[in-house]
Design a protein around this motif. Sequence first.
Motif, mmCIF file in Angstrom:
data_model
loop_
_atom_site.group_PDB
_atom_site.id
_atom_site.type_symbol
_atom_site.label_atom_id
_atom_site.label_comp_id
_atom_site.label_asym_id
_atom_site.label_seq_id
_atom_site.Cartn_x
_atom_site.Cartn_y
_atom_site.Cartn_z
ATOM 1 N N GLU A 12 64.949 5.966 -8.250
ATOM 2 C CA GLU A 12 66.195 6.472 -7.668
ATOM 3 C C GLU A 12 67.015 5.307 -7.133
ATOM 4 O O GLU A 12 66.540 4.495 -6.346
ATOM 5 C CB GLU A 12 65.892 7.442 -6.530
ATOM 6 C CG GLU A 12 67.156 8.010 -5.903
ATOM 7 C CD GLU A 12 66.871 8.992 -4.796
ATOM 8 O OE1 GLU A 12 67.794 9.695 -4.390
ATOM 9 O OE2 GLU A 12 65.716 9.054 -4.346
ATOM 10 N N ARG A 13 68.266 5.228 -7.582
ATOM 11 C CA ARG A 13 69.161 4.190 -7.092
ATOM 12 C C ARG A 13 70.237 4.868 -6.251
ATOM 13 O O ARG A 13 70.699 5.951 -6.578
ATOM 14 C CB ARG A 13 69.788 3.413 -8.251
ATOM 15 C CG ARG A 13 68.728 2.700 -9.073
ATOM 16 C CD ARG A 13 69.339 1.678 -10.006
ATOM 17 N NE ARG A 13 68.304 1.012 -10.766
ATOM 18 C CZ ARG A 13 67.569 0.014 -10.316
ATOM 19 N NH1 ARG A 13 67.783 -0.441 -9.099
ATOM 20 N NH2 ARG A 13 66.639 -0.540 -11.061
ATOM 21 N N VAL A 14 70.641 4.201 -5.193
ATOM 22 C CA VAL A 14 71.556 4.812 -4.229
ATOM 23 C C VAL A 14 72.804 3.966 -4.104
ATOM 24 O O VAL A 14 72.869 2.837 -4.555
ATOM 25 C CB VAL A 14 70.882 4.959 -2.842
ATOM 26 C CG1 VAL A 14 69.672 5.852 -2.934
ATOM 27 C CG2 VAL A 14 70.498 3.601 -2.293
ATOM 28 N N HIS A 15 73.804 4.570 -3.483
ATOM 29 C CA HIS A 15 75.038 3.829 -3.221
ATOM 30 C C HIS A 15 74.756 2.639 -2.322
ATOM 31 O O HIS A 15 73.932 2.705 -1.432
ATOM 32 C CB HIS A 15 76.050 4.737 -2.510
ATOM 33 C CG HIS A 15 76.519 5.882 -3.353
ATOM 34 N ND1 HIS A 15 75.956 7.114 -3.295
ATOM 35 C CD2 HIS A 15 77.505 5.957 -4.273
ATOM 36 C CE1 HIS A 15 76.582 7.932 -4.121
ATOM 37 N NE2 HIS A 15 77.521 7.252 -4.727
ATOM 38 N N PHE A 54 69.483 -3.630 2.494
ATOM 39 C CA PHE A 54 68.280 -2.793 2.502
ATOM 40 C C PHE A 54 68.044 -2.154 1.139
ATOM 41 O O PHE A 54 66.909 -2.131 0.632
ATOM 42 C CB PHE A 54 68.407 -1.714 3.582
ATOM 43 C CG PHE A 54 67.281 -0.718 3.580
ATOM 44 C CD1 PHE A 54 65.989 -1.114 3.871
ATOM 45 C CD2 PHE A 54 67.526 0.625 3.275
ATOM 46 C CE1 PHE A 54 64.944 -0.196 3.869
ATOM 47 C CE2 PHE A 54 66.489 1.537 3.271
ATOM 48 C CZ PHE A 54 65.188 1.144 3.565
ATOM 49 N N THR A 55 69.080 -1.612 0.527
ATOM 50 C CA THR A 55 68.893 -0.962 -0.769
ATOM 51 C C THR A 55 68.505 -1.967 -1.845
ATOM 52 O O THR A 55 67.725 -1.654 -2.748
ATOM 53 C CB THR A 55 70.171 -0.214 -1.200
ATOM 54 O OG1 THR A 55 71.286 -1.113 -1.178
ATOM 55 C CG2 THR A 55 70.450 0.966 -0.278
ATOM 56 N N ALA A 56 69.031 -3.197 -1.756
ATOM 57 C CA ALA A 56 68.638 -4.238 -2.706
ATOM 58 C C ALA A 56 67.152 -4.570 -2.522
ATOM 59 O O ALA A 56 66.422 -4.776 -3.505
ATOM 60 C CB ALA A 56 69.492 -5.486 -2.516
ATOM 61 N N TRP A 57 66.714 -4.633 -1.285
ATOM 62 C CA TRP A 57 65.293 -4.874 -1.008
ATOM 63 C C TRP A 57 64.432 -3.752 -1.579
ATOM 64 O O TRP A 57 63.394 -4.009 -2.193
ATOM 65 C CB TRP A 57 65.091 -4.988 0.501
ATOM 66 C CG TRP A 57 63.685 -5.286 0.930
ATOM 67 C CD1 TRP A 57 63.126 -6.509 1.116
ATOM 68 C CD2 TRP A 57 62.665 -4.319 1.239
ATOM 69 N NE1 TRP A 57 61.815 -6.385 1.508
ATOM 70 C CE2 TRP A 57 61.503 -5.060 1.594
ATOM 71 C CE3 TRP A 57 62.612 -2.936 1.248
ATOM 72 C CZ2 TRP A 57 60.302 -4.437 1.965
ATOM 73 C CZ3 TRP A 57 61.430 -2.317 1.596
ATOM 74 C CH2 TRP A 57 60.286 -3.054 1.960
ATOM 75 N N CYS A 58 64.862 -2.506 -1.404
ATOM 76 C CA CYS A 58 64.115 -1.363 -1.944
ATOM 77 C C CYS A 58 64.080 -1.405 -3.473
ATOM 78 O O CYS A 58 63.046 -1.098 -4.092
ATOM 79 C CB CYS A 58 64.746 -0.054 -1.466
ATOM 80 S SG CYS A 58 64.507 0.294 0.294
ATOM 81 N N ARG A 60 64.107 -3.973 -5.402
ATOM 82 C CA ARG A 60 63.187 -5.017 -5.862
ATOM 83 C C ARG A 60 61.731 -4.583 -5.761
ATOM 84 O O ARG A 60 60.874 -5.108 -6.474
ATOM 85 C CB ARG A 60 63.400 -6.304 -5.047
ATOM 86 C CG ARG A 60 64.732 -7.003 -5.315
ATOM 87 C CD ARG A 60 64.741 -8.416 -4.744
ATOM 88 N NE ARG A 60 64.582 -8.442 -3.302
ATOM 89 C CZ ARG A 60 65.570 -8.398 -2.424
ATOM 90 N NH1 ARG A 60 66.825 -8.273 -2.856
ATOM 91 N NH2 ARG A 60 65.333 -8.457 -1.126
ATOM 92 N N ARG A 61 61.457 -3.605 -4.895
ATOM 93 C CA ARG A 61 60.085 -3.153 -4.692
ATOM 94 C C ARG A 61 59.855 -1.743 -5.226
ATOM 95 O O ARG A 61 58.834 -1.116 -4.925
ATOM 96 C CB ARG A 61 59.728 -3.215 -3.198
ATOM 97 C CG ARG A 61 59.535 -4.658 -2.747
ATOM 98 C CD ARG A 61 59.786 -4.862 -1.287
ATOM 99 N NE ARG A 61 59.675 -6.280 -0.933
ATOM 100 C CZ ARG A 61 60.615 -7.169 -1.186
ATOM 101 N NH1 ARG A 61 61.742 -6.805 -1.752
ATOM 102 N NH2 ARG A 61 60.433 -8.439 -0.862
#
Length: 342
Positions: A12-15, A54-58, A60-61
């Motif tokens: 899931e990718r978010v804004h 934060f979303t970029a960190w998520c 990547r993981r």
Amino acid sequence: MIVRPGEPGGVERVHHDPLELAAELPLSADEAAYVEAARAPNTLRGYRSDWAEFTAWCDRRDRPALPAAGDTISLYLTELARHGAKVGTMSRRLSSIKFAHQLRDLPDPTTGARVVAVWEGIRRTHGAPPDQAAPLMFPELDDVLANCAQTRVWKTRPPEPDLAGLRDRALLLVGFCGALRRSELAALTVEQITEHRRGLVLALPRSKTNQRGEEPELVVLPYANRRSRCPVTALRAWLDAGEIASGPVLRKVSRGNRVLDRALHPESINDLVHAATMRAELVGGPYSAHSLRAGFVTYGHLRGASDRAIAHQTRHRSLATLGAYVRIETAWEDNAATQLGL
């Protein structure tokens, strides 16, 4: 766009903008505008930046950021702490994550027992007093003012008053005497200035401590005994030379020595104060726009002003907060260590 689990892409990718989440809610245009007005512009800019990080960190993981699980938050905080992030920075990141979830009516993932336990441990282990800008006050401020340019010399036209120098003098004296934050200096308009027999009065519609603006906060700029230190004189000189009769007070100046319509950004004000102290070759920094406000508090205390009188101008709601500004100076007062005769 959001890619749901099970769709191509898998995760899931978010804004990367928390305010875009409000667009998915059944809001009218007016409601959406009020959602954005619920936070100060600087706060929203911080939320956008923190949420993107934060979303970029998520991503990547391969972890969903919305809704975020408690172990995602605790792992994120742990990694930030391990890489030397300041407690204040991490606290702001938590606020941004909470805000993004609130906009989607999702449970706050920052309040779970796992996150709270890790966060308390981080604050206890890595907590430290916040970095403070060095106070900028007289007589050092005299040197800074004296190094503001006064005249522009041209090859093809007669010499002119240096408008950037006039602006910087007004910025420094109004910022110091008014104990203003850089955001307040950037937002100041001519319409907020009122003449008074003892000087000028600034009516600030909003501030860090008055974000809803139910009633304007009043800041006084008194006439000074010395013309070189007078905020009223410096402000009037800048407005007259720049032919500014309405709109933003502190504006950009072109390389051709012309005043532009654009107001200075708060970060630009920070840069201008730093540059002014560098020109004067001051030691003991770092200096920033906040140095003017800190300087007012420290100088007022050293001149015998009461905490209540200082807070009247700074608009601090807690008198205890003022102590952080003057602690270094007062540490030497009535201290037995200076009387040991060693």
